[in-house]
Design a protein around this motif. Sequence first.
Motif, PDB file in Angstrom:
ATOM      1  N   MET A   1       0.857  -1.198   0.000  1.00  0.00           N
ATOM      2  CA  MET A   1       0.000   0.000   0.000  1.00  0.00           C
ATOM      3  C   MET A   1       0.887   1.240   0.000  1.00  0.00           C
ATOM      4  SD  MET A   1      -2.808   1.256   2.841  1.00  0.00           S
ATOM      5  CE  MET A   1      -3.943  -0.071   2.428  1.00  0.00           C
ATOM      6  N   SER A   2       0.608   2.175  -0.905  1.00  0.00           N
ATOM      7  CA  SER A   2       1.392   3.402  -0.949  1.00  0.00           C
ATOM      8  C   SER A   2       0.986   4.332   0.176  1.00  0.00           C
ATOM      9  CB  SER A   2       1.202   4.108  -2.298  1.00  0.00           C
ATOM     10  OG  SER A   2      -0.151   4.488  -2.458  1.00  0.00           O
ATOM     11  N   HIS A   3       1.928   5.113   0.649  1.00  0.00           N
ATOM     12  CA  HIS A   3       1.666   6.063   1.720  1.00  0.00           C
ATOM     13  C   HIS A   3       1.102   7.354   1.134  1.00  0.00           C
ATOM     14  CE1 HIS A   3       3.745   3.861   4.937  1.00  0.00           C
ATOM     15  NE2 HIS A   3       4.504   3.426   3.949  1.00  0.00           N
ATOM     16  N   ARG A   4       0.092   7.877   1.785  1.00  0.00           N
ATOM     17  CA  ARG A   4      -0.399   9.170   1.348  1.00  0.00           C
ATOM     18  C   ARG A   4       0.617  10.231   1.760  1.00  0.00           C
ATOM     19  NH1 ARG A   4      -2.907  12.581   4.952  1.00  0.00           N
ATOM     20  NH2 ARG A   4      -3.100  11.856   7.104  1.00  0.00           N
ATOM     21  N   ILE A   5       0.583  11.375   1.116  1.00  0.00           N
ATOM     22  CA  ILE A   5       1.502  12.461   1.459  1.00  0.00           C
ATOM     23  C   ILE A   5       1.090  13.051   2.798  1.00  0.00           C
ATOM     24  CG2 ILE A   5       2.359  14.717   0.756  1.00  0.00           C
ATOM     25  CD1 ILE A   5       1.838  13.891  -2.143  1.00  0.00           C
ATOM     26  N   ILE A   6       2.044  13.150   3.731  1.00  0.00           N
ATOM     27  CA  ILE A   6       1.772  13.729   5.034  1.00  0.00           C
ATOM     28  C   ILE A   6       2.670  14.944   5.228  1.00  0.00           C
ATOM     29  CG2 ILE A   6       1.050  11.527   6.032  1.00  0.00           C
ATOM     30  CD1 ILE A   6       3.781  11.350   7.358  1.00  0.00           C
ATOM     31  N   PRO A   7       2.232  15.901   6.050  1.00  0.00           N
ATOM     32  CA  PRO A   7       3.036  17.114   6.266  1.00  0.00           C
ATOM     33  C   PRO A   7       4.207  16.859   7.203  1.00  0.00           C
ATOM     34  CG  PRO A   7       1.026  17.222   7.546  1.00  0.00           C
ATOM     35  CD  PRO A   7       0.927  15.975   6.713  1.00  0.00           C
ATOM     36  N   ALA A   8       5.128  16.016   6.755  1.00  0.00           N
ATOM     37  CA  ALA A   8       6.320  15.697   7.522  1.00  0.00           C
ATOM     38  C   ALA A   8       7.425  15.346   6.538  1.00  0.00           C
ATOM     39  CB  ALA A   8       6.057  14.534   8.474  1.00  0.00           C
ATOM     40  N   ASP A   9       8.663  15.496   6.966  1.00  0.00           N
ATOM     41  CA  ASP A   9       9.805  15.231   6.101  1.00  0.00           C
ATOM     42  C   ASP A   9      10.268  13.795   6.242  1.00  0.00           C
ATOM     43  OD1 ASP A   9       9.942  17.930   5.242  1.00  0.00           O
ATOM     44  OD2 ASP A   9      11.018  18.464   7.084  1.00  0.00           O
ATOM     45  N   PRO A  10      10.435  13.079   5.134  1.00  0.00           N
ATOM     46  CA  PRO A  10      11.004  11.730   5.221  1.00  0.00           C
ATOM     47  C   PRO A  10      12.379  11.771   5.890  1.00  0.00           C
ATOM     48  CG  PRO A  10      10.082  12.127   3.047  1.00  0.00           C
ATOM     49  CD  PRO A  10      10.074  13.449   3.759  1.00  0.00           C
ATOM     50  N   PHE A  11      12.679  10.721   6.630  1.00  0.00           N
ATOM     51  CA  PHE A  11      13.924  10.701   7.403  1.00  0.00           C
ATOM     52  C   PHE A  11      14.496   9.299   7.400  1.00  0.00           C
ATOM     53  CE2 PHE A  11      16.132   9.837  11.426  1.00  0.00           C
ATOM     54  CZ  PHE A  11      17.045  10.885  11.473  1.00  0.00           C
ATOM     55  N   SER A  12      15.797   9.197   7.404  1.00  0.00           N
ATOM     56  CA  SER A  12      16.465   7.922   7.624  1.00  0.00           C
ATOM     57  C   SER A  12      17.682   8.163   8.497  1.00  0.00           C
ATOM     58  CB  SER A  12      16.875   7.264   6.293  1.00  0.00           C
ATOM     59  OG  SER A  12      17.789   8.083   5.595  1.00  0.00           O
ATOM     60  N   VAL A  13      18.001   7.166   9.280  1.00  0.00           N
ATOM     61  CA  VAL A  13      19.145   7.274  10.189  1.00  0.00           C
ATOM     62  C   VAL A  13      20.431   7.129   9.394  1.00  0.00           C
ATOM     63  CG1 VAL A  13      20.315   6.234  12.169  1.00  0.00           C
ATOM     64  CG2 VAL A  13      17.806   6.331  12.104  1.00  0.00           C
ATOM     65  N   ARG A  78      10.063  13.191  10.160  1.00  0.00           N
ATOM     66  CA  ARG A  78      10.196  14.175  11.234  1.00  0.00           C
ATOM     67  C   ARG A  78       9.226  15.316  10.933  1.00  0.00           C
ATOM     68  NH1 ARG A  78      16.190  15.338  13.422  1.00  0.00           N
ATOM     69  NH2 ARG A  78      16.493  16.300  11.390  1.00  0.00           N
ATOM     70  N   ALA A  79       8.462  15.693  11.951  1.00  0.00           N
ATOM     71  CA  ALA A  79       7.490  16.780  11.824  1.00  0.00           C
ATOM     72  C   ALA A  79       7.743  17.786  12.937  1.00  0.00           C
ATOM     73  CB  ALA A  79       6.067  16.241  11.925  1.00  0.00           C
ATOM     74  N   THR A  80       7.574  19.056  12.644  1.00  0.00           N
ATOM     75  CA  THR A  80       7.802  20.118  13.622  1.00  0.00           C
ATOM     76  C   THR A  80       6.472  20.715  14.063  1.00  0.00           C
ATOM     77  OG1 THR A  80       9.970  20.642  12.681  1.00  0.00           O
ATOM     78  CG2 THR A  80       8.936  22.328  14.065  1.00  0.00           C
ATOM     79  N   LEU A  81       6.267  20.741  15.382  1.00  0.00           N
ATOM     80  CA  LEU A  81       5.058  21.295  15.976  1.00  0.00           C
ATOM     81  C   LEU A  81       5.448  22.303  17.050  1.00  0.00           C
ATOM     82  CD1 LEU A  81       2.983  18.008  16.388  1.00  0.00           C
ATOM     83  CD2 LEU A  81       2.569  19.827  14.717  1.00  0.00           C
ATOM     84  N   THR A  82       4.608  23.300  17.246  1.00  0.00           N
ATOM     85  CA  THR A  82       4.863  24.348  18.229  1.00  0.00           C
ATOM     86  C   THR A  82       4.012  24.104  19.462  1.00  0.00           C
ATOM     87  OG1 THR A  82       5.273  25.912  16.417  1.00  0.00           O
ATOM     88  CG2 THR A  82       4.917  26.850  18.610  1.00  0.00           C
ATOM     89  N   GLY A  86       5.162  28.378  22.670  1.00  0.00           N
ATOM     90  CA  GLY A  86       5.791  28.937  21.478  1.00  0.00           C
ATOM     91  C   GLY A  86       7.089  28.289  21.054  1.00  0.00           C
ATOM     92  N   GLU A  87       7.482  27.187  21.688  1.00  0.00           N
ATOM     93  CA  GLU A  87       8.711  26.508  21.292  1.00  0.00           C
ATOM     94  C   GLU A  87       8.411  25.451  20.238  1.00  0.00           C
ATOM     95  OE1 GLU A  87      12.513  23.953  23.041  1.00  0.00           O
ATOM     96  OE2 GLU A  87      11.049  24.815  24.443  1.00  0.00           O
ATOM     97  N   ASP A  88       9.237  25.420  19.204  1.00  0.00           N
ATOM     98  CA  ASP A  88       9.115  24.412  18.160  1.00  0.00           C
ATOM     99  C   ASP A  88       9.804  23.121  18.595  1.00  0.00           C
ATOM    100  OD1 ASP A  88       7.765  26.152  16.519  1.00  0.00           O
ATOM    101  OD2 ASP A  88       9.538  26.727  15.360  1.00  0.00           O
ATOM    102  N   HIS A  89       9.143  21.991  18.323  1.00  0.00           N
ATOM    103  CA  HIS A  89       9.713  20.675  18.624  1.00  0.00           C
ATOM    104  C   HIS A  89       9.639  19.815  17.370  1.00  0.00           C
ATOM    105  CE1 HIS A  89       9.693  21.515  22.959  1.00  0.00           C
ATOM    106  NE2 HIS A  89       8.486  22.004  22.778  1.00  0.00           N
ATOM    107  N   THR A  90      10.758  19.241  16.983  1.00  0.00           N
ATOM    108  CA  THR A  90      10.791  18.335  15.848  1.00  0.00           C
ATOM    109  C   THR A  90      10.683  16.907  16.363  1.00  0.00           C
ATOM    110  OG1 THR A  90      12.133  19.853  14.531  1.00  0.00           O
ATOM    111  CG2 THR A  90      12.118  17.541  13.862  1.00  0.00           C
ATOM    112  N   ILE A  91       9.656  16.210  15.906  1.00  0.00           N
ATOM    113  CA  ILE A  91       9.342  14.866  16.387  1.00  0.00           C
ATOM    114  C   ILE A  91       9.730  13.845  15.326  1.00  0.00           C
ATOM    115  CG2 ILE A  91       7.518  13.328  17.211  1.00  0.00           C
ATOM    116  CD1 ILE A  91       5.917  15.947  17.867  1.00  0.00           C
ATOM    117  N   HIS A  92      10.597  12.938  15.701  1.00  0.00           N
ATOM    118  CA  HIS A  92      10.974  11.825  14.833  1.00  0.00           C
ATOM    119  C   HIS A  92      10.033  10.658  15.093  1.00  0.00           C
ATOM    120  CE1 HIS A  92      13.142   7.861  14.841  1.00  0.00           C
ATOM    121  NE2 HIS A  92      13.253   8.183  13.570  1.00  0.00           N
TER     122      HIS A  92
END
Length: 407
Positions: A1-13, A78-82, A86-92
Amino acid sequence: MSHRIIPADPFSVHIPEEEIADLKRRLQRTRFPNEPEGNEHWEYGTSLSYMERLVEYWRDDFDWPKIEEGLNRFPQYRATLTDDEGEDHTIHFIYERGTGDNTVPLILTHGWPSTFREFLDVVDPLAHPEKYGREGPAFDVIVPSLIGYGFSSLPRKPIGPAAIADLWHRLMTEVLGYDKYAAQAGDWGSFVTSRLALQHSDSLLGIHLTMLPLRPSLKHESQKPVSEEEGHWIADMQKWWRREEGYRSIQSTKPMALAFGLVDSPAGLAGWLADKYYRLGDTDKSDTMEGMIARFPFDHILTQFSIYWFTGTINSANTLYKAGPAEGSALLKPGERVTVPTAYSEYPIDVLPDTPRSWAERGYNIVRWRVMDRGGHFAAMEEPELFADDVRDAFAEMGLGQEKTGK
């Protein structure tokens, strides 16, 4: 199944070769401490003989590029939420879509001293049960790294479980687009998940915990008098903490005093963390060396330690012990209770007393109660097949997966 586009950046270690080489050089220069007589069963802390074998393996045989391949076998983002301040947090996070049309969104949250790797061996069985000869439900599996842990960002100031729970809810609803979802966790993750159930109960389909962190206000009129069983349990817990709480006392008061050693010495980091795996894992205490290695193979435990090392996050992880109490996230308000259906599974940890169900029901809507016959504090890593089956069965008993979840 293909992944729908989500508002987050693809990431790999990916760790640069020079950082791997630096780790090897530091391990080569390890200076070991003396060990008092009588530490065969880790009475004074981490065993010298165990650490000598662990450091040798980490230095000479641990293959990080191969480990990276395993970490990257599931899609990560990884997605960034505030936050509210008012602090931004990037969540992996890992995001593996499950098989079929009736999948259940499930967020799995690790604790300390752990990372997202703790759940790596249960992602596929939970997302694709048919591959393992199991019936549903199948889950859309989301495994975030706690704020300040691993490949999530470092907060400017310590952030507690209640604030993290709000970010997790936004990750599930705003980033991934789920109206309702389920959650599972242990250790600090159980604090976050319990706060999710309190703060966003309308969105939680159910929760599954391997630790019950919320504490009721016993003086409130809604609470019954403490039973004899509960009284004995409270006394046993206090006795256990008096013996084992050294690490918590340091990390909840002066974590910076410890941080310089842990972030500068990989052996120091491993020595500090390995003690918790020995004490909280379901290891064979009659043969402390082989029991520890059998329960936590070097590649598994060193993956956890290496993630802390390469990301430099041990101090930000430790400070959760200061942020949590400051936030008061473990304390229920008078009359407050988790109403979300809650499944609890108690894994045998030979240094902790068993929780009375009556105590659990003071703070949670317990709909399923299991006492497991093996496994410990790091259940998903110690007993992945048992853990995955238990989680799947728990949510199936709640009726999840029978209808399509709105997105």
